[in-house]
Design a protein around this motif. Structure first.
Motif, PDB file in Angstrom:
ATOM      1  N   PHE A 209       0.752  -1.216   0.167  1.00  0.00           N
ATOM      2  CA  PHE A 209      -0.096  -0.122   0.068  1.00  0.00           C
ATOM      3  C   PHE A 209       0.922   1.373   0.123  1.00  0.00           C
ATOM      4  O   PHE A 209       1.919   1.290   0.476  1.00  0.00           O
ATOM      5  CB  PHE A 209      -1.034   0.003   1.229  1.00  0.00           C
ATOM      6  CG  PHE A 209      -1.974  -1.065   1.228  1.00  0.00           C
ATOM      7  CD1 PHE A 209      -3.177  -0.830   0.462  1.00  0.00           C
ATOM      8  CD2 PHE A 209      -1.641  -2.232   1.986  1.00  0.00           C
ATOM      9  CE1 PHE A 209      -4.133  -1.933   0.445  1.00  0.00           C
ATOM     10  CE2 PHE A 209      -2.818  -3.096   2.034  1.00  0.00           C
ATOM     11  CZ  PHE A 209      -3.890  -2.887   1.149  1.00  0.00           C
ATOM     12  N   LEU A 210       0.533   2.390  -0.561  1.00  0.00           N
ATOM     13  CA  LEU A 210       0.949   3.411  -1.104  1.00  0.00           C
ATOM     14  C   LEU A 210      -0.279   4.483  -0.429  1.00  0.00           C
ATOM     15  O   LEU A 210      -1.163   4.503  -1.131  1.00  0.00           O
ATOM     16  CB  LEU A 210       1.468   3.940  -2.283  1.00  0.00           C
ATOM     17  CG  LEU A 210       2.226   5.192  -2.571  1.00  0.00           C
ATOM     18  CD1 LEU A 210       3.612   5.225  -1.746  1.00  0.00           C
ATOM     19  CD2 LEU A 210       2.536   5.377  -4.128  1.00  0.00           C
ATOM     20  N   VAL A 211       0.106   5.533   0.627  1.00  0.00           N
ATOM     21  CA  VAL A 211      -1.161   6.291   0.963  1.00  0.00           C
ATOM     22  C   VAL A 211      -0.806   7.757   0.693  1.00  0.00           C
ATOM     23  O   VAL A 211       0.390   7.992   0.663  1.00  0.00           O
ATOM     24  CB  VAL A 211      -1.584   5.965   2.260  1.00  0.00           C
ATOM     25  CG1 VAL A 211      -1.939   4.537   2.447  1.00  0.00           C
ATOM     26  CG2 VAL A 211      -0.263   6.489   3.280  1.00  0.00           C
ATOM     27  N   ASN A 212      -1.887   8.511   0.544  1.00  0.00           N
ATOM     28  CA  ASN A 212      -1.706   9.921   0.307  1.00  0.00           C
ATOM     29  C   ASN A 212      -1.991  10.348   1.961  1.00  0.00           C
ATOM     30  O   ASN A 212      -3.143  10.126   2.448  1.00  0.00           O
ATOM     31  CB  ASN A 212      -2.866  10.728  -0.485  1.00  0.00           C
ATOM     32  CG  ASN A 212      -2.745  11.990  -0.566  1.00  0.00           C
ATOM     33  OD1 ASN A 212      -2.435  12.617   0.262  1.00  0.00           O
ATOM     34  ND2 ASN A 212      -3.272  12.527  -1.612  1.00  0.00           N
ATOM     35  N   ILE A 213      -0.997  10.898   2.469  1.00  0.00           N
ATOM     36  CA  ILE A 213      -1.196  11.272   4.100  1.00  0.00           C
ATOM     37  C   ILE A 213      -2.240  12.233   4.176  1.00  0.00           C
ATOM     38  O   ILE A 213      -2.716  12.390   5.253  1.00  0.00           O
ATOM     39  CB  ILE A 213       0.242  11.614   4.487  1.00  0.00           C
ATOM     40  CG1 ILE A 213       0.726  12.770   3.759  1.00  0.00           C
ATOM     41  CG2 ILE A 213       0.932  10.504   4.617  1.00  0.00           C
ATOM     42  CD1 ILE A 213       2.041  13.455   4.721  1.00  0.00           C
ATOM     43  N   ASN A 214      -2.469  13.132   3.072  1.00  0.00           N
ATOM     44  CA  ASN A 214      -3.468  13.943   3.241  1.00  0.00           C
ATOM     45  C   ASN A 214      -4.982  13.287   3.095  1.00  0.00           C
ATOM     46  O   ASN A 214      -6.085  14.370   3.330  1.00  0.00           O
ATOM     47  CB  ASN A 214      -3.268  15.270   2.109  1.00  0.00           C
ATOM     48  CG  ASN A 214      -2.148  16.134   2.413  1.00  0.00           C
ATOM     49  OD1 ASN A 214      -1.643  16.212   3.333  1.00  0.00           O
ATOM     50  ND2 ASN A 214      -1.367  16.299   1.437  1.00  0.00           N
ATOM     51  N   ARG A 215      -4.845  12.418   2.679  1.00  0.00           N
ATOM     52  CA  ARG A 215      -6.250  11.465   2.766  1.00  0.00           C
ATOM     53  C   ARG A 215      -6.663  10.546   3.645  1.00  0.00           C
ATOM     54  O   ARG A 215      -7.492   9.432   3.605  1.00  0.00           O
ATOM     55  CB  ARG A 215      -6.626  10.978   1.052  1.00  0.00           C
ATOM     56  CG  ARG A 215      -6.210  11.805   0.231  1.00  0.00           C
ATOM     57  CD  ARG A 215      -7.360  13.072   0.117  1.00  0.00           C
ATOM     58  NE  ARG A 215      -7.270  13.947  -1.076  1.00  0.00           N
ATOM     59  CZ  ARG A 215      -7.948  14.685  -1.307  1.00  0.00           C
ATOM     60  NH1 ARG A 215      -8.984  14.916  -0.650  1.00  0.00           N
ATOM     61  NH2 ARG A 215      -7.560  15.539  -2.313  1.00  0.00           N
ATOM     62  N   ILE A 216      -5.884  10.561   4.642  1.00  0.00           N
ATOM     63  CA  ILE A 216      -6.085   9.552   6.072  1.00  0.00           C
ATOM     64  C   ILE A 216      -7.332  10.307   6.761  1.00  0.00           C
ATOM     65  O   ILE A 216      -7.285  11.500   7.179  1.00  0.00           O
ATOM     66  CB  ILE A 216      -4.808   9.472   6.750  1.00  0.00           C
ATOM     67  CG1 ILE A 216      -3.728   8.881   6.017  1.00  0.00           C
ATOM     68  CG2 ILE A 216      -5.113   8.766   7.904  1.00  0.00           C
ATOM     69  CD1 ILE A 216      -2.466   9.031   6.697  1.00  0.00           C
ATOM     70  N   LYS A 217      -8.378   9.411   7.006  1.00  0.00           N
ATOM     71  CA  LYS A 217      -9.380  10.016   7.775  1.00  0.00           C
ATOM     72  C   LYS A 217      -9.198   9.698   9.339  1.00  0.00           C
ATOM     73  O   LYS A 217      -9.869  10.545  10.122  1.00  0.00           O
ATOM     74  CB  LYS A 217     -10.775   9.299   7.365  1.00  0.00           C
ATOM     75  CG  LYS A 217     -11.870   9.657   8.029  1.00  0.00           C
ATOM     76  CD  LYS A 217     -13.416   9.068   7.591  1.00  0.00           C
ATOM     77  CE  LYS A 217     -14.473   9.649   7.947  1.00  0.00           C
ATOM     78  NZ  LYS A 217     -15.740   9.166   7.420  1.00  0.00           N
ATOM     79  N   GLU A 218      -8.581   8.547   9.641  1.00  0.00           N
ATOM     80  CA  GLU A 218      -8.378   8.112  10.778  1.00  0.00           C
ATOM     81  C   GLU A 218      -7.206   7.410  11.168  1.00  0.00           C
ATOM     82  O   GLU A 218      -6.910   6.206  10.256  1.00  0.00           O
ATOM     83  CB  GLU A 218      -9.830   7.269  11.606  1.00  0.00           C
ATOM     84  CG  GLU A 218      -9.781   7.021  13.200  1.00  0.00           C
ATOM     85  CD  GLU A 218     -11.135   6.428  13.554  1.00  0.00           C
ATOM     86  OE1 GLU A 218     -11.139   5.816  14.687  1.00  0.00           O
ATOM     87  OE2 GLU A 218     -12.013   6.466  12.484  1.00  0.00           O
ATOM     88  N   VAL A 219      -6.652   7.460  12.295  1.00  0.00           N
ATOM     89  CA  VAL A 219      -5.690   6.668  12.623  1.00  0.00           C
ATOM     90  C   VAL A 219      -5.882   5.817  14.000  1.00  0.00           C
ATOM     91  O   VAL A 219      -6.020   6.319  14.782  1.00  0.00           O
ATOM     92  CB  VAL A 219      -4.113   7.447  13.044  1.00  0.00           C
ATOM     93  CG1 VAL A 219      -2.822   6.548  13.271  1.00  0.00           C
ATOM     94  CG2 VAL A 219      -3.712   8.584  11.873  1.00  0.00           C
TER      95      VAL A 219
END
Length: 255
Positions: A209-219
């Motif tokens: 997985f590669l994620v856009n850190i500006n599109r994280i909703k919840e950690v």
């Protein structure tokens, strides 16, 4: 101790010549060969060599991008660049104390480079700011894509890179998800995709997985001090974060 090495060059004749020369150098064993940057990254992870001979000018991921990715994943072996770059570029190597060999490769210069690499290996000196300084001179010149072609239900759509929520890999296919669609890209690996995106925004949190850190909703705190991410796509996809990347993400988020 013998030094294990891999050779990476998109020219078959260059690979054969380098392998031939190394056969006559005592204490060096070639354990793998690759023809492009993606294969270089895979071989390093699978074989964990002491040393990598790496061409710079290759299609897809070039040598600098390969090293940049391996530095990020903290799996970079000692590197000897094999280059046909001009003397201006070579001076950058000298300033940053990163070894290189100019093509065509001469045996005496090859032996000198191996001695230097062996000394670094014996001293257990980790990758430091020297190679990062070298990368900084070349990596910013690599253009970052602002749009990406995504195929969704036989439609070929141009997607703004900033709208990508995450990318994943499965069965040799790289998929991307935005808030409104899920589709397939023309990239073969996440490494290839990541090399064309802003590394400050797109993080490889897991091998798949590669994620856009500006599109994280919840950690979400997870097992063994790891994290899980709930993303901002319609399905609120949950993505695992590896242990090492959980540590980096916690530092970034001040958790």
């Amino acid at each position: 101790m013998p030094v294990s090495c891999i050779l990476v060059d998109d020219e078959e004749l260059a690979l054969e010549e380098l392998h031939f020369l190394l056969e006559s150098v005592p204490g060096v064993g070639v354990v793998g060969q690759g023809r492009n940057g993606v294969e270089a990254i895979r071989l390093v992870k699978e074989l964990e060599p002491d040393l990598m001979f790496l061409d710079i000018q290759m299609p897809g991921l070039n040598g600098f991008q390969v090293v940049h990715q391996l530095v990020k994943e903290e799996v970079l072996p000692q590197v000897i660049f094999v280059t046909a770059y001009d003397q201006y570029a070579v001076r950058a190597f000298e300033v940053n104390a990163v070894d290189y060999i100019l093509k065509p490769v001469e045996k005496s210069r090859l032996e000198t480079a191996i001695r230097r690499a062996r000394k670094q290996l014996e001293s257990n000196v980790p990758v430091d700011d020297r190679i990062k300084n070298l990368l900084d001179q070349f990596i910013p010149a690599t253009p970052r894509k602002s749009k990406l072609l995504v195929t969704d239900r036989k439609r070929h759509l141009m997607v703004d890179v900033d709208d990508i929520v995450f990318a994943s890999v499965s069965d040799g296919s790289v998929q991307v998800a935005t808030r409104d669609l899920n589709g397939e890209t023309h990239y073969r690996t996440l490494e290839e995709l990541q090399a064309n995106l802003d590394p400050q925004i797109f993080w490889r949190v897991h091998r798949s997985f590669l994620v856009n850190i500006n599109r994280i909703k919840e950690v979400v705190p997870w097992f063994n001090r790891t994290l899980q991410l709930k993303m901002a796509d319609q399905a609120e996809t949950e993505i695992p974060v590896s242990r090492s990347n959980s540590r980096k993400l916690k530092e970034y988020l001040k958790l």
